[in-house]
Design a protein around this motif. Structure first.
Motif, mmCIF file in Angstrom:
data_model
loop_
_atom_site.group_PDB
_atom_site.id
_atom_site.type_symbol
_atom_site.label_atom_id
_atom_site.label_comp_id
_atom_site.label_asym_id
_atom_site.label_seq_id
_atom_site.Cartn_x
_atom_site.Cartn_y
_atom_site.Cartn_z
ATOM 1 N N MET A 92 0.834 -1.208 0.000
ATOM 2 C CA MET A 92 0.000 0.000 0.000
ATOM 3 C C MET A 92 0.868 1.257 0.000
ATOM 4 O O MET A 92 0.614 2.195 -0.745
ATOM 5 N N GLU A 93 1.925 1.254 0.831
ATOM 6 C CA GLU A 93 2.783 2.439 0.918
ATOM 7 C C GLU A 93 3.482 2.743 -0.410
ATOM 8 O O GLU A 93 3.548 3.894 -0.832
ATOM 9 N N LEU A 94 3.981 1.716 -1.077
ATOM 10 C CA LEU A 94 4.789 1.934 -2.277
ATOM 11 C C LEU A 94 3.980 1.966 -3.574
ATOM 12 O O LEU A 94 4.273 2.764 -4.456
ATOM 13 N N LEU A 95 2.985 1.088 -3.690
ATOM 14 C CA LEU A 95 2.240 1.002 -4.938
ATOM 15 C C LEU A 95 0.788 1.462 -4.815
ATOM 16 O O LEU A 95 0.084 1.561 -5.822
ATOM 17 N N GLY A 96 0.336 1.716 -3.605
ATOM 18 C CA GLY A 96 -1.006 2.255 -3.409
ATOM 19 C C GLY A 96 -2.127 1.266 -3.696
ATOM 20 O O GLY A 96 -3.230 1.670 -4.045
ATOM 21 N N VAL A 97 -1.824 -0.026 -3.562
ATOM 22 C CA VAL A 97 -2.839 -1.055 -3.807
ATOM 23 C C VAL A 97 -2.831 -2.086 -2.692
ATOM 24 O O VAL A 97 -1.874 -2.173 -1.919
ATOM 25 N N VAL A 98 -3.893 -2.865 -2.659
ATOM 26 C CA VAL A 98 -4.034 -3.930 -1.664
ATOM 27 C C VAL A 98 -3.755 -5.272 -2.337
ATOM 28 O O VAL A 98 -3.815 -5.383 -3.563
ATOM 29 N N PRO A 99 -3.458 -6.310 -1.538
ATOM 30 C CA PRO A 99 -3.294 -7.639 -2.134
ATOM 31 C C PRO A 99 -4.543 -7.989 -2.951
ATOM 32 O O PRO A 99 -5.658 -7.684 -2.561
ATOM 33 N N GLY A 100 -4.330 -8.619 -4.079
ATOM 34 C CA GLY A 100 -5.438 -8.936 -4.975
ATOM 35 C C GLY A 100 -5.624 -7.882 -6.052
ATOM 36 O O GLY A 100 -6.313 -8.100 -7.032
ATOM 37 N N ALA A 101 -5.003 -6.717 -5.867
ATOM 38 C CA ALA A 101 -5.091 -5.641 -6.866
ATOM 39 C C ALA A 101 -3.699 -5.206 -7.318
ATOM 40 O O ALA A 101 -3.535 -4.143 -7.888
ATOM 41 N N VAL A 102 -2.689 -6.037 -7.054
ATOM 42 C CA VAL A 102 -1.321 -5.685 -7.421
ATOM 43 C C VAL A 102 -1.243 -5.544 -8.941
ATOM 44 O O VAL A 102 -1.762 -6.371 -9.682
ATOM 45 N N THR A 103 -0.608 -4.471 -9.375
ATOM 46 C CA THR A 103 -0.598 -4.135 -10.792
ATOM 47 C C THR A 103 0.604 -3.287 -11.149
ATOM 48 O O THR A 103 1.091 -2.508 -10.319
ATOM 49 N N VAL A 104 1.042 -3.415 -12.386
ATOM 50 C CA VAL A 104 2.126 -2.574 -12.893
ATOM 51 C C VAL A 104 1.712 -1.101 -12.851
ATOM 52 O O VAL A 104 2.559 -0.212 -12.705
ATOM 53 N N PHE A 105 0.412 -0.826 -12.941
ATOM 54 C CA PHE A 105 -0.052 0.561 -12.878
ATOM 55 C C PHE A 105 0.188 1.187 -11.507
ATOM 56 O O PHE A 105 0.153 2.402 -11.368
ATOM 57 N N GLY A 106 0.462 0.373 -10.485
ATOM 58 C CA GLY A 106 0.774 0.887 -9.156
ATOM 59 C C GLY A 106 2.056 1.708 -9.140
ATOM 60 O O GLY A 106 2.281 2.496 -8.215
ATOM 61 N N LEU A 107 2.877 1.576 -10.167
ATOM 62 C CA LEU A 107 4.120 2.359 -10.222
ATOM 63 C C LEU A 107 3.852 3.858 -10.213
ATOM 64 O O LEU A 107 4.720 4.633 -9.828
ATOM 65 N N ILE A 108 2.654 4.251 -10.596
ATOM 66 C CA ILE A 108 2.291 5.674 -10.565
ATOM 67 C C ILE A 108 2.364 6.224 -9.139
ATOM 68 O O ILE A 108 2.551 7.414 -8.934
ATOM 69 N N ASN A 109 2.265 5.349 -8.151
ATOM 70 C CA ASN A 109 2.304 5.767 -6.746
ATOM 71 C C ASN A 109 3.699 5.691 -6.128
ATOM 72 O O ASN A 109 3.892 6.113 -4.997
ATOM 73 N N ASP A 110 4.666 5.150 -6.855
ATOM 74 C CA ASP A 110 6.021 4.994 -6.328
ATOM 75 C C ASP A 110 6.880 6.183 -6.748
ATOM 76 O O ASP A 110 7.808 6.067 -7.547
ATOM 77 N N GLY A 111 6.568 7.338 -6.189
ATOM 78 C CA GLY A 111 7.267 8.572 -6.546
ATOM 79 C C GLY A 111 8.731 8.593 -6.157
ATOM 80 O O GLY A 111 9.517 9.353 -6.716
ATOM 81 N N GLU A 112 9.112 7.753 -5.201
ATOM 82 C CA GLU A 112 10.508 7.716 -4.767
ATOM 83 C C GLU A 112 11.315 6.648 -5.481
ATOM 84 O O GLU A 112 12.473 6.409 -5.144
ATOM 85 N N ASN A 113 10.687 5.964 -6.424
ATOM 86 C CA ASN A 113 11.391 4.954 -7.218
ATOM 87 C C ASN A 113 11.993 3.847 -6.356
ATOM 88 O O ASN A 113 13.124 3.426 -6.584
ATOM 89 N N ARG A 114 11.249 3.378 -5.391
ATOM 90 C CA ARG A 114 11.757 2.340 -4.498
ATOM 91 C C ARG A 114 11.518 0.934 -5.025
ATOM 92 O O ARG A 114 12.093 -0.021 -4.514
ATOM 93 N N VAL A 115 10.663 0.805 -6.043
ATOM 94 C CA VAL A 115 10.320 -0.506 -6.574
ATOM 95 C C VAL A 115 10.963 -0.680 -7.947
ATOM 96 O O VAL A 115 10.806 0.159 -8.827
ATOM 97 N N LYS A 116 11.705 -1.785 -8.104
ATOM 98 C CA LYS A 116 12.288 -2.120 -9.402
ATOM 99 C C LYS A 116 11.255 -2.949 -10.162
ATOM 100 O O LYS A 116 10.747 -3.942 -9.650
#
Length: 165
Positions: A92-116
């Motif tokens: 939720m903190e990094l991608l802004g989604v809950v389990p079951g909704a994990v998506t590549v579109f969650g990268l829009i919420n990773d403003g600090e680029n913490r997720v590869k």
């Protein structure tokens, strides 16, 4: 604060990316989503939110049918150790989604680029890729080339590797 589905669509529109979205009952697993096959063309994604012992986070996006060796994947994706699934709070903190909704579109919420972001090369052979638009109550279809454009626009560098068996 996590972006909304409408904010995601506005971001895509601003990039000149056209998508189509189909609403449906909430889908929590690949098995749930396979009931929609035939209605939505293209490659369908399975997303693995992973972390290593140094708290490096990875989003590995593969075809829904792909098999991934979680005991070996760390060597492919550049993790510092074997990986485990990231906790829902970090998802939720990094991608802004809950389990079951994990998506590549969650990268829009990773403003600090913490997720590869790692995309499986077999998935990228599809001309259209389908993913949840920050909610598991819809599926959004996007051209594979536009998916790369979206990822780069979020400040992430997409890594395309053969991660599936």
């Amino acid at each position: 604060m996590a972006k909304t589905e409408d904010q995601l669509f506005a971001f895509l529109t601003g990039l000149g990316i056209e998508v189509s979205t189909q609403r449906h009952a909430p889908l929590f697993t690949v098995a749930d989503s396979q009931a929609l096959r035939g209605e939505i063309a293209g490659g369908h994604t399975k997303n693995l939110f992973l972390k290593d012992k140094k708290d490096n986070f990875f989003l590995v996006t593969v075809d829904e049918e792909a098999e991934v060796d979680l005991k070996q994947i760390h060597q492919l994706i550049g993790a510092s150790s074997r990986v485990s699934f990231g906790k829902p709070e970090m998802l939720m903190e990094l991608l802004g989604v809950v389990p079951g909704a994990v998506t590549v579109f969650g990268l829009i919420n990773d403003g600090e680029n913490r997720v590869k972001i790692v995309l499986d090369e077999a998935l990228m052979e599809n001309s259209v890729i389908n993913a949840h638009p920050l909610t598991n109550e819809a599926t959004t279809s996007i051209a594979a080339t536009d998916l790369i454009k979206f990822i780069e626009a979020t400040g992430h560098e997409p890594v395309i590797l053969k991660v599936s068996a």
